[in-house]
Design an enzyme around this catalytic site. Sequence first.
Site, short mmCIF file in Angstrom:
data_model
loop_
_atom_site.label_atom_id
_atom_site.label_comp_id
_atom_site.label_asym_id
_atom_site.label_seq_id
_atom_site.Cartn_x
_atom_site.Cartn_y
_atom_site.Cartn_z
CE1 TYR A 146 36.30 41.98 37.77
CE2 TYR A 146 38.04 40.51 38.66
CZ TYR A 146 37.51 41.63 37.75
OH TYR A 146 38.49 42.18 36.98
CE LYS A 150 36.87 40.23 34.62
NZ LYS A 150 36.65 40.95 33.28
#
Length: 241
Positions: A146, A150
């Site tokens: 994750y 990002k």
Amino acid sequence: MEFEGKSVIVTGAGKGIGRVVSRVMARRGASIIGMSLTQEEMAGLTDETGARCIAADFSDTDKVRAAMKEAGTADYLVNCAGINVLESVLDMTDRGVDAVLNINLRAPIVVAQEFARARVAAGGGGAIVNISSIAGHRGFAEHVAYAASKAGLEGATRVMAKELGQHGIRVVALAPTITMTELAADAWSDPVKSEPMMVRHPVQRFAEPEDVARAVAMLLSDDAGMVTGSVLAVDGGFLAV
């Protein structure tokens, strides 16, 4: 009604931040083109916002491109669609990493590409907001894929801003802290888990989806006409201290 006569594509519009972004932009006059994995996820969105809803599997590039073709030319794009698979560095799986990177990084780049191509063909102008996360700036356990997705999206945002600026297209990223969607509310309802994180926020609360949606509207507005290539943290001061 600052966005009256304007249209916005919102990915991940079926739930969470994307759904609230759709509501806020509709209240301010925009026509909504909502995208989510299934039509069922967007049940009621048309009644709430007048949205035109398009099902899109963000794990499949061909289906993403087809959905964008169906959406047509819009004035704005908000890339909200995303997932997380909680895995540590030692235990992460190829399947988990691929799922997160495909949906959180590859898909928004492809969506932005198709949006920008349509904008350029229409004469340019418009704006893109990519929803990032403070996880792209700080290391949280079991967020390896994750965080990478990002941080990568923020890097892509800067490149998009550089390349698309000549066409009058602004591109910015927005990095929220923990945002109390229904899913997050369940995950952070235990004070033992939430309090150590909460005290790191000077405002002493997590974000609400409306906080993030209003920031999106601000970045899309003419008031942000000189803002591009930037990352706005909507984090209650988390990254500042």
